[in-house]
Motif scaffolding. Structure first.
Motif, PDB file in Angstrom:
ATOM      1  N   VAL A 103       0.749  -1.020  -0.038  1.00  0.00           N
ATOM      2  CA  VAL A 103      -0.109  -0.107   0.090  1.00  0.00           C
ATOM      3  C   VAL A 103       0.903   1.291   0.104  1.00  0.00           C
ATOM      4  O   VAL A 103       1.912   1.338   0.860  1.00  0.00           O
ATOM      5  N   ALA A 104       0.829   2.065  -0.936  1.00  0.00           N
ATOM      6  CA  ALA A 104       1.451   3.358  -0.918  1.00  0.00           C
ATOM      7  C   ALA A 104       1.120   4.129   0.078  1.00  0.00           C
ATOM      8  O   ALA A 104      -0.208   4.640   0.034  1.00  0.00           O
ATOM      9  N   THR A 105       1.809   4.960   0.867  1.00  0.00           N
ATOM     10  CA  THR A 105       1.550   5.951   1.927  1.00  0.00           C
ATOM     11  C   THR A 105       1.701   7.356   1.099  1.00  0.00           C
ATOM     12  O   THR A 105       2.846   7.531   0.806  1.00  0.00           O
ATOM     13  N   LEU A 106       0.832   8.156   1.242  1.00  0.00           N
ATOM     14  CA  LEU A 106       1.096   9.533   0.715  1.00  0.00           C
ATOM     15  C   LEU A 106       1.266  10.403   1.931  1.00  0.00           C
ATOM     16  O   LEU A 106       0.355  10.353   2.861  1.00  0.00           O
ATOM     17  N   GLU A 107       2.275  11.396   1.886  1.00  0.00           N
ATOM     18  CA  GLU A 107       2.170  12.501   2.549  1.00  0.00           C
ATOM     19  C   GLU A 107       2.314  13.897   2.068  1.00  0.00           C
ATOM     20  O   GLU A 107       2.592  13.925   0.996  1.00  0.00           O
ATOM     21  N   LYS A 108       1.734  15.026   2.613  1.00  0.00           N
ATOM     22  CA  LYS A 108       1.983  16.286   2.025  1.00  0.00           C
ATOM     23  C   LYS A 108       3.416  16.528   1.823  1.00  0.00           C
ATOM     24  O   LYS A 108       4.136  16.440   2.783  1.00  0.00           O
ATOM     25  N   CYS A 109       3.604  17.133   0.943  1.00  0.00           N
ATOM     26  CA  CYS A 109       4.872  17.850   0.463  1.00  0.00           C
ATOM     27  C   CYS A 109       5.342  18.704   1.621  1.00  0.00           C
ATOM     28  O   CYS A 109       4.328  19.473   2.135  1.00  0.00           O
ATOM     29  N   ALA A 110       6.548  18.800   2.245  1.00  0.00           N
ATOM     30  CA  ALA A 110       6.833  19.636   3.470  1.00  0.00           C
ATOM     31  C   ALA A 110       7.038  21.029   2.992  1.00  0.00           C
ATOM     32  O   ALA A 110       7.182  22.040   3.854  1.00  0.00           O
ATOM     33  N   CYS A 111       7.004  21.209   1.685  1.00  0.00           N
ATOM     34  CA  CYS A 111       7.074  22.910   1.176  1.00  0.00           C
ATOM     35  C   CYS A 111       5.799  23.516   1.949  1.00  0.00           C
ATOM     36  O   CYS A 111       4.641  23.143   1.190  1.00  0.00           O
ATOM     37  N   PRO A 112       5.675  24.791   2.439  1.00  0.00           N
ATOM     38  CA  PRO A 112       4.396  25.333   3.188  1.00  0.00           C
ATOM     39  C   PRO A 112       3.531  25.717   1.994  1.00  0.00           C
ATOM     40  O   PRO A 112       2.384  25.777   2.323  1.00  0.00           O
ATOM     41  N   LYS A 113       3.938  26.143   0.900  1.00  0.00           N
ATOM     42  CA  LYS A 113       3.070  26.505  -0.232  1.00  0.00           C
ATOM     43  C   LYS A 113       2.369  25.549  -1.053  1.00  0.00           C
ATOM     44  O   LYS A 113       1.736  25.763  -2.107  1.00  0.00           O
ATOM     45  N   CYS A 114       2.940  24.468  -0.879  1.00  0.00           N
ATOM     46  CA  CYS A 114       2.700  23.337  -1.816  1.00  0.00           C
ATOM     47  C   CYS A 114       1.404  22.448  -1.439  1.00  0.00           C
ATOM     48  O   CYS A 114       1.346  22.373  -0.340  1.00  0.00           O
ATOM     49  N   SER A 115       0.700  22.060  -2.546  1.00  0.00           N
ATOM     50  CA  SER A 115      -0.589  21.447  -2.347  1.00  0.00           C
ATOM     51  C   SER A 115      -0.463  20.017  -2.666  1.00  0.00           C
ATOM     52  O   SER A 115      -1.411  19.353  -2.667  1.00  0.00           O
ATOM     53  N   CYS A 116       0.693  19.671  -2.903  1.00  0.00           N
ATOM     54  CA  CYS A 116       1.030  18.070  -3.555  1.00  0.00           C
ATOM     55  C   CYS A 116       1.093  17.150  -2.593  1.00  0.00           C
ATOM     56  O   CYS A 116       1.730  17.468  -1.335  1.00  0.00           O
ATOM     57  N   SER A 117       0.899  15.974  -2.928  1.00  0.00           N
ATOM     58  CA  SER A 117       1.223  14.944  -2.054  1.00  0.00           C
ATOM     59  C   SER A 117       2.383  14.095  -2.614  1.00  0.00           C
ATOM     60  O   SER A 117       2.342  14.060  -4.018  1.00  0.00           O
ATOM     61  N   VAL A 118       3.049  13.205  -1.984  1.00  0.00           N
ATOM     62  CA  VAL A 118       4.096  12.328  -2.339  1.00  0.00           C
ATOM     63  C   VAL A 118       4.118  11.063  -1.546  1.00  0.00           C
ATOM     64  O   VAL A 118       3.734  10.856  -0.577  1.00  0.00           O
ATOM     65  N   SER A 119       4.453  10.094  -2.556  1.00  0.00           N
ATOM     66  CA  SER A 119       4.703   8.707  -1.870  1.00  0.00           C
ATOM     67  C   SER A 119       5.934   8.711  -1.103  1.00  0.00           C
ATOM     68  O   SER A 119       6.909   9.343  -1.619  1.00  0.00           O
TER      69      SER A 119
END
Length: 55
Positions: free
Chosen positions: A3-19
């Motif tokens: 199962v891929a776990t997604l986390e929010k990008c640590a960049c404060p202005k970024c809205s992306c999630s990353v595995s």
């Protein structure tokens, strides 16, 4: 099956999630791109559609 776990990008202005597997790791933080991890040098964005984290 993994199962891929997604986390929010640590960049404060970024809205992306990353595995966890594809994240750029810097100082124990997870980023969706090198641009986010490096603080958007030269105003470069992360390259993901509809994300304006470099603005």
């Amino acid at each position: 099956m993994a199962v891929a776990t997604l986390e929010k990008c640590a960049c404060p202005k970024c809205s992306c999630s990353v595995s966890l597997e594809s994240a750029v790791k810097k100082l124990r933080m997870l980023y969706c791109s090198v641009a986010c991890a490096e603080g958007h040098p030269d105003g470069t964005g992360c390259g993901h559609p509809n994300c304006h984290c470099h603005e």
